[in-house]
Design an enzyme around this catalytic site. Structure first.
Site, mmCIF file in Angstrom:
data_model
loop_
_atom_site.group_PDB
_atom_site.id
_atom_site.type_symbol
_atom_site.label_atom_id
_atom_site.label_comp_id
_atom_site.label_asym_id
_atom_site.label_seq_id
_atom_site.Cartn_x
_atom_site.Cartn_y
_atom_site.Cartn_z
ATOM 1 N N SER A 134 0.868 -1.179 0.000
ATOM 2 C CA SER A 134 0.000 0.000 0.000
ATOM 3 C C SER A 134 0.902 1.225 0.000
ATOM 4 O O SER A 134 2.057 1.154 0.412
ATOM 5 C CB SER A 134 -0.893 0.006 1.248
ATOM 6 O OG SER A 134 -1.533 1.255 1.420
ATOM 7 N N TYR B 160 -2.110 -0.186 10.565
ATOM 8 C CA TYR B 160 -2.087 -0.604 9.159
ATOM 9 C C TYR B 160 -0.805 -0.118 8.481
ATOM 10 O O TYR B 160 -0.126 -0.887 7.781
ATOM 11 C CB TYR B 160 -3.316 -0.052 8.442
ATOM 12 C CG TYR B 160 -3.427 -0.473 6.997
ATOM 13 C CD1 TYR B 160 -3.848 -1.756 6.658
ATOM 14 C CD2 TYR B 160 -3.132 0.414 5.964
ATOM 15 C CE1 TYR B 160 -3.964 -2.150 5.331
ATOM 16 C CE2 TYR B 160 -3.243 0.037 4.637
ATOM 17 C CZ TYR B 160 -3.657 -1.243 4.327
ATOM 18 O OH TYR B 160 -3.762 -1.626 3.007
#
Length: 325
Positions: free
Chosen positions: A204, A217
């Site tokens: 990501s 995250y």
């Protein structure tokens, strides 16, 4: 006052004598060799810069994936499902892993109805023994060794840091990080034995930049990036030089329902993209053996700029793009 005994050199003189003796031994060889190595390095850098510049205009040819056995974690929905469907259409044998029984069956049915070859298994990839047992079962029923591993499974929780429960943080790392270790640990030996393979991690942009309300995250994705970089270097040092490629994907925002669409300037660059488009871009990166690939592509170039400029300038650029005032 203490005096130095006759015939004995001071400690400093002894050290200087040793250094000078060593320098006399090294001096005749050091400069010519160093000059040669620096010249060779400059040639390699020049060649690499020219090659990279050409590749911006003329990308490398796409490899054929026909007959490859691809394992996809988190194949029940979103990017994982689209990857499974599109790779099956390219002639791959697709192995779908997900802990959602119905979602995985849906992906499997879509592939089989379109004439593809696929297998489905209900797996919690955060559990090492479950991963190993499932791969053992796959070998037992005759599924070929995995030649392309795509670690796609992930969870994302969105809240301020102090509002996370310890169990949430542990689960995030178990699924987003440790599962990568367990799948790679199980698939890499056969790749090394065959001398080829491809390991893909759906990371990501949160693996490159910190984002508010996504601290666990971001931390997990930074860890995945470190795993891929370290493993790539380790395999590169293998004497047998296996052709095992590593691709780390950095999507910015894919409309999978995991998170809200972040509001950035220039929505045509930073807006949400559908999973179908993201999967298409990921497969393109795999087929061209890219080491890193961002969605959209321009974000990796932005990251390269941000690594060079001072931190204050990087902050100004990111605040401008995020429309922070």
């Amino acid at each position: 006052m203490a005096t130095q005994p006759e015939g004995q050199k001071p400690a400093d003189s002894k050290s200087e004598y040793r250094i000078l003796s060593l320098w006399k031994k090294v001096k005749p060889y050091a400069f010519p060799r160093l000059a040669y190595e620096l010249f060779l390095l400059s040639l390699k850098i020049t060649f690499s810069m020219i090659t990279a510049s050409i590749r911006l205009i003329v990308p490398p040819p796409m490899k054929n994936l026909l007959g490859e056995t691809v394992l996809i974690s988190g194949a029940g929905h979103g990017i994982g499902k689209e990857l499974a469907v599109q790779l099956a259409a390219l002639g791959c044998i697709v192995v779908c892993w997900d802990n959602d029984v119905n979602a995985n069956k849906s992906t499997l049915s879509t592939i089989l109805n379109e004439g593809g070859e696929a297998y489905g298994f209900v797996v919690d990839v955060s559990k090492r023994l479950e991963v190993r047992e499932t791969l053992r079962m796959m070998r037992k029923i005759g599924i070929p060794n995995i030649s392309i591993l795509i670690n796609n499974a992930a969870i994302l929780l969105h809240r301020p840091f102090l509002e996370y429960y310890p169990d949430d943080i542990e689960k995030t790392f178990n699924v987003n990080v440790l599962s990568n270790f367990w799948t790679i640990e199980s698939c890499l030996p056969s790749m090394l034995q065959n001398g080829k393979g491809h390991i893909v991690s759906i990371c990501s942009m949160c693996g490159l930049y910190g984002v508010t309300n996504k601290v666990p995250y971001c931390a997990s994705k930074f860890a995945v990036r470190g795993l891929m970089d370290g493993l790539k270097e380790e395999i590169k040092m293998d004497r047998k030089k296996p052709k095992i490629y590593f691709t780390t994907i950095y999507p910015f925002y894919v409309d999978t329902g995991l998170a809200k669409d972040p509001k950035y300037r220039f929505p045509y660059l930073f807006g949400a993209v559908p999973p179908t488009y993201a999967a298409h871009e990921i497969i393109k990166a795999i087929r061209r053996n890219y080491s890193e690939y961002s969605i959209p592509r321009c974000l990796l170039f932005l990251d390269s700029i941000n690594r060079v400029v001072p931190l204050s300038v990087k902050t100004l650029i990111l605040d401008f793009l995020a429309n922070n005032r």
